[in-house]
Write a protein that holds these residues in place. Structure first.
Motif, PDB file in Angstrom:
ATOM      1  N   GLN A  69       6.356 -28.694  50.869  1.00 38.31           N
ATOM      2  CA  GLN A  69       5.895 -30.281  50.670  1.00 38.31           C
ATOM      3  C   GLN A  69       5.849 -30.440  52.412  1.00 38.31           C
ATOM      4  O   GLN A  69       4.949 -31.115  52.914  1.00 38.31           O
ATOM      5  N   HIS A  85      10.842 -28.021  43.467  1.00 35.32           N
ATOM      6  CA  HIS A  85      10.560 -29.424  43.326  1.00 35.32           C
ATOM      7  C   HIS A  85      10.036 -29.565  41.968  1.00 35.32           C
ATOM      8  O   HIS A  85      10.494 -30.483  41.174  1.00 35.32           O
ATOM      9  N   HIS A 114       2.430 -30.422  37.623  1.00 36.64           N
ATOM     10  CA  HIS A 114       1.622 -31.602  38.454  1.00 36.64           C
ATOM     11  C   HIS A 114       1.202 -31.164  39.726  1.00 36.64           C
ATOM     12  O   HIS A 114       0.478 -31.914  40.304  1.00 36.64           O
ATOM     13  N   ASP A 115       1.911 -30.193  40.294  1.00 34.76           N
ATOM     14  CA  ASP A 115       1.627 -29.891  41.877  1.00 34.76           C
ATOM     15  C   ASP A 115       0.862 -28.495  41.825  1.00 34.76           C
ATOM     16  O   ASP A 115       0.769 -27.953  43.023  1.00 34.76           O
ATOM     17  N   ASP A 208       8.677 -37.700  39.736  1.00 33.19           N
ATOM     18  CA  ASP A 208       8.420 -36.739  40.909  1.00 33.19           C
ATOM     19  C   ASP A 208       8.826 -37.819  42.334  1.00 33.19           C
ATOM     20  O   ASP A 208       9.463 -36.978  43.110  1.00 33.19           O
TER      21      ASP A 208
HETATM   22 MG    MG Z   1       5.068 -33.486  43.275  1.00 32.60          MG
END
Ligand code: MG
Length: 406
Positions: A69, A85, A114-115, A208
């Motif tokens: 990230q 994460h 989600h990522d 998140d």
């Molecule tokens: Mg995320």
């Protein structure tokens, strides 16, 4: 759990038994809007548990280990990756969901997925790819996560992608422009009608933020890019740091940092549960449809929301804009842009598996595609680059641009 189903003893249908504790406004797998391709229902798990299991077994999920990230993968072994994460998001989201009698399996599936569509090199990579794709409908990681689970994974004989439930896909699609929403049918409707997704999707979204705000503080301190002195201007930090020192007068170093962060995370989770619980009492939704028609219900109290916003501003100013982070972002941009341009100039440089996937012709290179679900030249290249891990992208860049003695 593997794809092999286990037999439950006769009695209550397993999907109902596994969700008997849920609130009426929870998303129930037994009432799912279903999958794009019809499948035999699982015997010993709910449809959302099956989604979670498919996500865990996907290739894109394993790639998250080598995507980052803020810090690039090779900068240190202890920094968060997108994989850790996503696990932290799932932990936070499950805690909140369980307390509100919402569907833990669904929040877990959404959190873990989600990522999946993130590019290498975090936000810098995404911004660069978006810029490259400007004339081809742009690049947006939420839509890319959806493309991964709808289209790009090659795991099943009967369909492309993972064929996830509507509710999981709805949760993955956190943001979407009106233009793209029009192309997504049922899934895009809420963006056009101003409606909300399920409470489970709303929880994964806030979880998140809780996860990255806190682990970025931890990683920022570990890297030396931010200091404890700087953080003392942040109210969440000094409140909980002082409390940790009051409980353990001799505490210092890593232990003080961790003791402070765990207290902040706990405060944010408890506040989110309580404030959302109050919203649920006030609005009293009786079903998921009521939730979709209500304003957003998963939210912090005003006081904690202001504190969390202050922490976020601090990170933006002091970490995400730190000159060392900016230097790495600049390198990431060069790598992503260089790869995109090289493949666009000569699609024959793409690996054969990608050439076989779609039209790799000079004519198609001039198409102006706009949907992440199309298979035009530029989109194909974006899919390839987005799927790369940090280190794979760096290696591919070297293979294309560096002539060495090897
Ligand atoms: Mg995320």
């Amino acid at each position: 759990m593997s794809e092999t189903e286990q037999q439950l003893p006769p009695g209550m249908p397993p999907t109902l038994a596994l969700e008997a504790h849920l609130a009426p406004y929870a998303a129930h797998a037994s009432q799912s809007r279903g999958r794009r391709f019809a499948e035999t229902p699982p015997a010993a798990r709910t449809e959302f548990q099956r989604d979670r299991d498919r996500i865990v077994h996907s290739t894109a999920f394993r790639r998250l280990e080598y995507k980052t990230q803020v810090f690039v993968n090779h900068e240190g072994d202890l920094f968060r990756t997108r994989l850790t994460h996503s696990l932290e998001v799932a932990q936070i989201a499950r805690s909140v969901a369980r307390n509100l009698r919402l569907n833990e399996d669904l929040v877990e599936a959404i959190s873990l997925a989600h990522d999946l569509g993130h590019t290498p090199f975090g936000h810098a990579g995404q911004d660069a790819l978006h810029e490259c794709m400007r004339d081809h409908g742009g690049f947006e990681h939420n839509l890319q996560s959806l493309a991964v689970v709808d289209q790009l994974e090659e795991h099943y004989g009967a369909f492309n992608g993972l064929n996830l439930c509507f509710e999981t896909r709805e949760g993955i699609l956190k943001h979407c422009s009106r233009e793209n929403a029009r192309k997504l049918g049922e899934l895009g409707e809420r963006f056009l009608a101003g409606k909300q997704p399920s409470l489970e999707a709303q929880i994964a979204n806030v979880a998140d933020e809780i996860a990255y705000n806190n682990h970025d503080v931890d990683d920022g301190l570990r890297s030396g890019l931010i200091t404890l002195e700087q953080l003392s201007e942040v109210s969440l930090w000094h409140t909980h740091c002082d409390a940790a020192r009051a409980d353990y007068p001799d505490i210092e170093g890593r232990r003080l940092i961790h003791e402070t962060i765990r207290r902040i995370i706990n405060t944010l989770i408890v506040d989110l549960i309580e404030a959302t619980g109050r919203n649920l009492e006030r609005v009293a939704p009786q079903s998921v449809d009521d939730v979709r028609n209500a304003p957003p219900l998963v939210a912090h109290s005003d006081e904690v929301a202001a504190q969390a916003a202050q922490l976020k501003r601090f990170l933006f100013k002091n970490l995400y804009r730190h000159y060392r982070v900016m230097r790495m972002a600049n390198k990431a941009k060069r790598v992503v842009t260089g790869l995109f341009e090289a493949f666009t100039d000569d699609p024959r440089l793409l690996p054969p598996a990608y050439q076989a996937r779609g039209p790799v012709t000079e004519e198609s290179a001039n198409d102006a595609p706009s949907s992440p679900h199309d298979s035009s030249q530029a989109r194909l290249i974006a899919h390839y680059i987005a799927g790369m891990t940090d280190r794979y992208a760096l290696k591919e860049y070297q293979r294309l641009f560096v002539i060495d003695n090897n």
